[in-house]
Design an enzyme around this catalytic site. Structure first.
Site, short mmCIF file in Angstrom:
data_model
loop_
_atom_site.label_atom_id
_atom_site.label_comp_id
_atom_site.label_asym_id
_atom_site.label_seq_id
_atom_site.Cartn_x
_atom_site.Cartn_y
_atom_site.Cartn_z
N ASP A 152 3.64 3.75 13.77
CA ASP A 152 4.66 4.70 13.32
C ASP A 152 4.01 5.91 12.65
O ASP A 152 4.68 6.88 12.30
CB ASP A 152 5.71 4.02 12.42
CG ASP A 152 5.10 3.38 11.18
OD1 ASP A 152 3.86 3.32 11.07
OD2 ASP A 152 5.88 2.91 10.32
N SER A 153 2.67 5.85 12.50
CA SER A 153 1.92 7.04 12.09
C SER A 153 2.13 8.17 13.09
O SER A 153 1.80 9.32 12.81
CB SER A 153 0.43 6.71 11.94
OG SER A 153 -0.05 6.01 13.07
N ASP A 202 4.90 -0.34 16.69
CA ASP A 202 5.38 -0.48 15.31
C ASP A 202 6.90 -0.44 15.26
O ASP A 202 7.54 0.42 15.88
CB ASP A 202 4.87 0.70 14.47
CG ASP A 202 3.85 0.27 13.44
OD1 ASP A 202 3.79 -0.93 13.09
OD2 ASP A 202 3.10 1.15 12.98
N LYS A 245 4.82 -4.78 15.58
CA LYS A 245 4.24 -4.93 14.24
C LYS A 245 5.28 -4.49 13.24
O LYS A 245 6.02 -3.54 13.47
CB LYS A 245 2.97 -4.07 14.10
CG LYS A 245 2.42 -4.05 12.68
CD LYS A 245 1.02 -3.48 12.61
CE LYS A 245 0.94 -1.99 12.49
NZ LYS A 245 1.63 -1.40 11.33
N GLU A 249 5.99 -4.22 8.71
CA GLU A 249 5.35 -4.24 7.38
C GLU A 249 6.02 -5.26 6.46
O GLU A 249 7.25 -5.38 6.44
CB GLU A 249 5.42 -2.84 6.75
CG GLU A 249 4.61 -1.82 7.52
CD GLU A 249 4.61 -0.43 6.88
OE1 GLU A 249 5.09 -0.28 5.73
OE2 GLU A 249 4.11 0.50 7.54
N GLU A 305 -4.21 -3.38 5.02
CA GLU A 305 -4.56 -1.97 4.80
C GLU A 305 -4.90 -1.71 3.33
O GLU A 305 -4.12 -2.06 2.42
CB GLU A 305 -3.37 -1.08 5.24
CG GLU A 305 -3.64 0.40 5.02
CD GLU A 305 -2.70 1.34 5.77
OE1 GLU A 305 -1.88 0.85 6.59
OE2 GLU A 305 -2.82 2.56 5.55
#
Ligand code: KIV
Length: 262
Positions: free
Chosen positions: A42-43, A81, A110, A112, A179
């Site tokens: 999602d970056s 993401d 993925k 978080e 991270e």
């Protein structure tokens, strides 16, 4: 690469290299590389769209980037993401978001954190969707942290990250991104889990590493945190090529007869 092969890499002590990618052209290049897997992070919201954080990624944005990457990736394992809040609005909304990414061609998703969406992780796994976790610095929580900061500095925070890593494994996650945590914590989490731990800014003890493609290529000129190494100076290369093109056009050197049709 498949989920069973990724799991086997850990038992065989093989290091995994993963890279983010958001578009077809770079995916085609990565398809020819030895990298083990691609993350459509999602970056993308920051790197490709210029937003100040990943909070601006949407399911539709991620679906479009995922589809483009999959078309170029030549069968490489692609993880997509799940964007901000897409897995926090109940199981049905989360399944719809995951369906959009998986039908765009992703091999896995993925997401978080774990607290408060344990049920979602479990349901995704039970539905046959491989899930990668993401602990330590969770960029979707940047407003809560007050900035991008190393996580797990205190004993209490470190114990909580270790607990969440165990929980992700129990819920069926096939890997975890860790991270920006201190090296000793990354080392403990890696040793404690059977699934691969993929580090970013978390030192060398992890089972693998991931970096943002534009960062490792030296294309993200305004961003040089401690954990990023430029494995190429592609930004400088691009500028030199464009200068050379500009000069050739303006000096009437380009196009030549052989670059034109008769
Ligand atoms: O979105 C992303 O690029 C990521 C990586 C930093 C792991 O989550």
């Amino acid at each position: 690469m498949t989920v069973p092969e990724l799991l086997r890499s850990k038992t065989e002590g093989k290091r995994l290299s993963m890279i983010t990618c958001y578009d077809y052209a770079f995916a085609r290049l990565l398809s020819q590389s030895p990298a083990d897997a691609i993350l459509v992070g999602d970056s993308a919201a920051m790197v490709m769209h210029g937003h100040p954080s990943t909070l601006h990624a949407t399911v539709n944005m991620m679906r479009l980037h995922t589809a483009a990457v999959v078309r170029g990736a030549g069968g490489k394992f692609v993880i997509a993401d799940m964007p901000f809040l897409s897995y926090r609005k109940g199981i049905s909304a989360a399944l719809n978001a995951a369906q959009a990414l998986m039908t765009a061609g992703a091999n896995a998703v993925k997401l978080e954190g774990v607290a408060g969406h344990e049920d979602v992780i479990q349901r995704l796994v039970e539905s046959g969707i491989p899930v990668m976790g993401h602990l330590g610095l969770q960029p979707q929580s940047v407003q809560l942290y007050g900035g991008y900061r190393v996580q797990g500095n205190t004993d209490g925070q470190a114990a909580e990250i270790l607990r969440q890593a165990h929980l992700l494994e129990e819920l069926g996650a096939f890997a975890v991104v860790l991270e920006c945590v201190p090296v000793h914590l990354a080392s403990s989490v890696t040793a404690a889990l059977k699934i691969p731990v993929i580090g970013i800014g978390s030192g060398a003890a992890c089972d693998g590493q991931i970096l943002v493609l534009q960062d490792l290529l030296g294309l993200n000129i305004d961003f040089q945190p401690r954990f990023v190494r430029h494995f190429g100076e592609v930004g400088a290369c691009v500028l030199a090529a464009i200068e050379s093109y500009d000069h050739a056009v303006k000096s009437r050197d380009f196009p030549t007869a052989s670059e034109s049709y008769k």
